[in-house]
Design a protein around this motif. Structure first.
Motif, PDB file in Angstrom:
ATOM      1  N   GLY A  39     -24.960 -74.111  37.338  1.00  0.00           N
ATOM      2  CA  GLY A  39     -25.490 -75.061  36.369  1.00  0.00           C
ATOM      3  C   GLY A  39     -26.889 -75.536  36.763  1.00  0.00           C
ATOM      4  O   GLY A  39     -27.218 -75.621  37.953  1.00  0.00           O
ATOM      5  N   LEU A  40     -27.700 -75.837  35.751  1.00  0.00           N
ATOM      6  CA  LEU A  40     -29.036 -76.400  35.979  1.00  0.00           C
ATOM      7  C   LEU A  40     -28.956 -77.896  35.713  1.00  0.00           C
ATOM      8  O   LEU A  40     -28.371 -78.310  34.712  1.00  0.00           O
ATOM      9  N   GLY A 117     -17.444 -73.963  33.033  1.00  0.00           N
ATOM     10  CA  GLY A 117     -17.206 -74.669  34.302  1.00  0.00           C
ATOM     11  C   GLY A 117     -18.503 -74.968  35.026  1.00  0.00           C
ATOM     12  O   GLY A 117     -18.730 -76.083  35.526  1.00  0.00           O
ATOM     13  N   ALA A 118     -19.399 -73.967  35.054  1.00  0.00           N
ATOM     14  CA  ALA A 118     -20.676 -74.153  35.760  1.00  0.00           C
ATOM     15  C   ALA A 118     -21.557 -75.165  35.047  1.00  0.00           C
ATOM     16  O   ALA A 118     -22.363 -75.854  35.665  1.00  0.00           O
ATOM     17  N   ALA A 119     -21.407 -75.250  33.731  1.00  0.00           N
ATOM     18  CA  ALA A 119     -22.264 -76.148  32.948  1.00  0.00           C
ATOM     19  C   ALA A 119     -21.781 -77.586  32.964  1.00  0.00           C
ATOM     20  O   ALA A 119     -22.549 -78.511  32.698  1.00  0.00           O
ATOM     21  N   MET A 120     -20.485 -77.778  33.254  1.00  0.00           N
ATOM     22  CA  MET A 120     -19.935 -79.103  32.950  1.00  0.00           C
ATOM     23  C   MET A 120     -19.565 -79.957  34.153  1.00  0.00           C
ATOM     24  O   MET A 120     -19.324 -81.152  33.969  1.00  0.00           O
ATOM     25  N   MET A 121     -19.487 -79.388  35.359  1.00  0.00           N
ATOM     26  CA  MET A 121     -18.895 -80.195  36.422  1.00  0.00           C
ATOM     27  C   MET A 121     -19.784 -81.389  36.782  1.00  0.00           C
ATOM     28  O   MET A 121     -19.339 -82.535  36.774  1.00  0.00           O
ATOM     29  N   LEU A 122     -21.051 -81.145  37.089  1.00  0.00           N
ATOM     30  CA  LEU A 122     -21.896 -82.282  37.476  1.00  0.00           C
ATOM     31  C   LEU A 122     -22.150 -83.207  36.280  1.00  0.00           C
ATOM     32  O   LEU A 122     -22.019 -84.431  36.368  1.00  0.00           O
ATOM     33  N   LYS A 123     -22.453 -82.610  35.140  1.00  0.00           N
ATOM     34  CA  LYS A 123     -22.798 -83.426  33.978  1.00  0.00           C
ATOM     35  C   LYS A 123     -21.561 -84.092  33.368  1.00  0.00           C
ATOM     36  O   LYS A 123     -21.604 -85.244  32.943  1.00  0.00           O
ATOM     37  N   GLY A 124     -20.456 -83.372  33.327  1.00  0.00           N
ATOM     38  CA  GLY A 124     -19.233 -83.937  32.754  1.00  0.00           C
ATOM     39  C   GLY A 124     -18.622 -85.022  33.641  1.00  0.00           C
ATOM     40  O   GLY A 124     -18.135 -86.047  33.133  1.00  0.00           O
TER      41      GLY A 124
END
Ligand code: NAP
Length: 327
Positions: A39-40, A117-124
């Motif tokens: 994720g970015l 999963g890569a897009a959402m862990m930190l942001k979610g």
């Protein structure tokens, strides 16, 4: 061997270099994961520019998803072959494979893709702790107004949907009319283009002069003063980022003058400091995604080697929703 993205010194996107690294075996409490996507996040920019200082050289990236390849001693919640995802210190997720602490890594439900999963862990997980744990005195009830800046960004579009699911009236700000439309499509009750409108005046209009109970402010320097003016007496300014630059030092007396306001500066890493808290928050996130109440909007994909362009676009405010680097 793994391709990884490293900076040898702080600076612009040109510092991001693709290198080949040897990936070893996990030690006690560690795993080796082979990523399908990373994720970015805006925090990657702060680390690259030196706003958040780290020793050099630095491997960047705080979010990823893939398959567990090896498990070190003492790790009981993950097995070789598990699908997994994480938001985690230390940085280093912009790579094909890495060894890392297992503590922050969670098994990824089969219904959630690696990219999601890569897009959402930190942001979610950030949206989770903000809307569920970073609350004004007396908490938030259905129908309450909250103000959320950068509402069309990665954290923002997740927060718009989650706030709606909680029955909150989220007023989102964004830097263009197109981004405002996107925030509304994702569940914001109102949207304000803060590059053309005085958002504090609009918030007063929308709330019939009362103001909001919480402002979630990740923009920092540019929004700080007006954010304080959007709050009800005893309201909470929840500062959690500095996309426009860090907020300069200020005199606490201003909080009294503007209505005995509360101020907090939150970071995800306090919330995911233990394995138990990480898993509890991740379970909440997985549930809201599985239910369809929150869809993770992946609006940009870049091959790992094009990470410089990804950073250029993120800093130029060209991205919306989430962005992944693909392997
Ligand atoms: N403390 C924590 O736990 C935590 C965790 C995750 C994220 N964050 C913070 O939350 C924010 C959102 O993170 P994200 O990764 O999802 O990023 P993002 O929202 O996708 O991107 C940042 C957005 O900030 C807005 N912005 C306002 N002024 C800006 C400026 N001068 N330069 C660049 N952007 C500006 C832009 O949206 P507009 O064009 O609509 O203004 C931009 O798209 C970041 O500030 C990040 O550091 C904090």
């Amino acid at each position: 061997m793994s391709k990884a993205i490293r900076i040898n010194q702080i600076g612009g996107p040109e510092q991001l270099q693709v290198v080949d690294v040897q990936v070893g075996e996990p030690g006690a409490g560690e795993i080796r994961i082979r990523h399908h996507a990373a994720g970015l996040n805006y925090i990657d920019v702060y680390q690259r520019t030196g706003l958040y200082p780290f020793a050099m050289p630095l491997y960047l990236g705080m979010e990823g998803a893939g398959v567990v390849e090896a498990v070190g001693a003492g790790v009981t919640h993950l097995q070789v072959g598990d699908r997994a995802a994480y938001a985690s210190q230390p940085p280093g997720s912009y790579c094909e494979a890495r060894v890392m602490p297992a503590k922050s890594v969670c098994k990824l439900p089969d219904t959630i893709s690696f990219e999601t999963g890569a897009a959402m862990m930190l942001k979610g997980l950030t949206a989770q702790y903000l809307l569920k744990k970073t609350l004004p005195q007396g908490g938030l009830q259905a129908g309450d107004f909250v103000l959320f800046h950068a509402a069309a960004g990665g954290v923002g579009l997740i927060a718009c949907q989650w706030a709606k699911a909680l029955g909150l009236q989220l007023i989102g700000t964004a830097g263009s009319d197109e981004k405002c439309a996107m925030a509304l499509q994702h569940g914001a009750a109102f949207a304000i283009n803060y590059s053309t409108e005085n958002f504090a005046a609009r918030v007063k209009e929308i709330t019939a002069g009362k103001g909001v109970k919480v402002v979630y402010d990740s923009v920092g320097k540019d929004t700080w003063d007006q954010s304080l003016d959007c709050l009800q007496p005893f309201g909470l300014l929840a500062s959690f980022g500095n996309a426009s630059g860090p907020v300069p030092p200020f005199a606490p007396g201003i909080l009294g003058a503007k209505g005995s306001l509360y101020l907090t500066r939150q970071t995800l890493f306090s919330h995911i400091a233990t394995r138990e808290s990480t898993q509890a928050m991740a379970d909440d996130l997985f549930a809201v995604v599985a239910s369809g109440q929150v869809h993770i909007p992946i609006h940009q994909r870049y091959p790992l080697e094009q990470v410089q362009q990804a950073h250029i676009d993120l800093e130029a405010r060209k991205t919306t929703g989430t962005t992944v680097l693909t392997m």
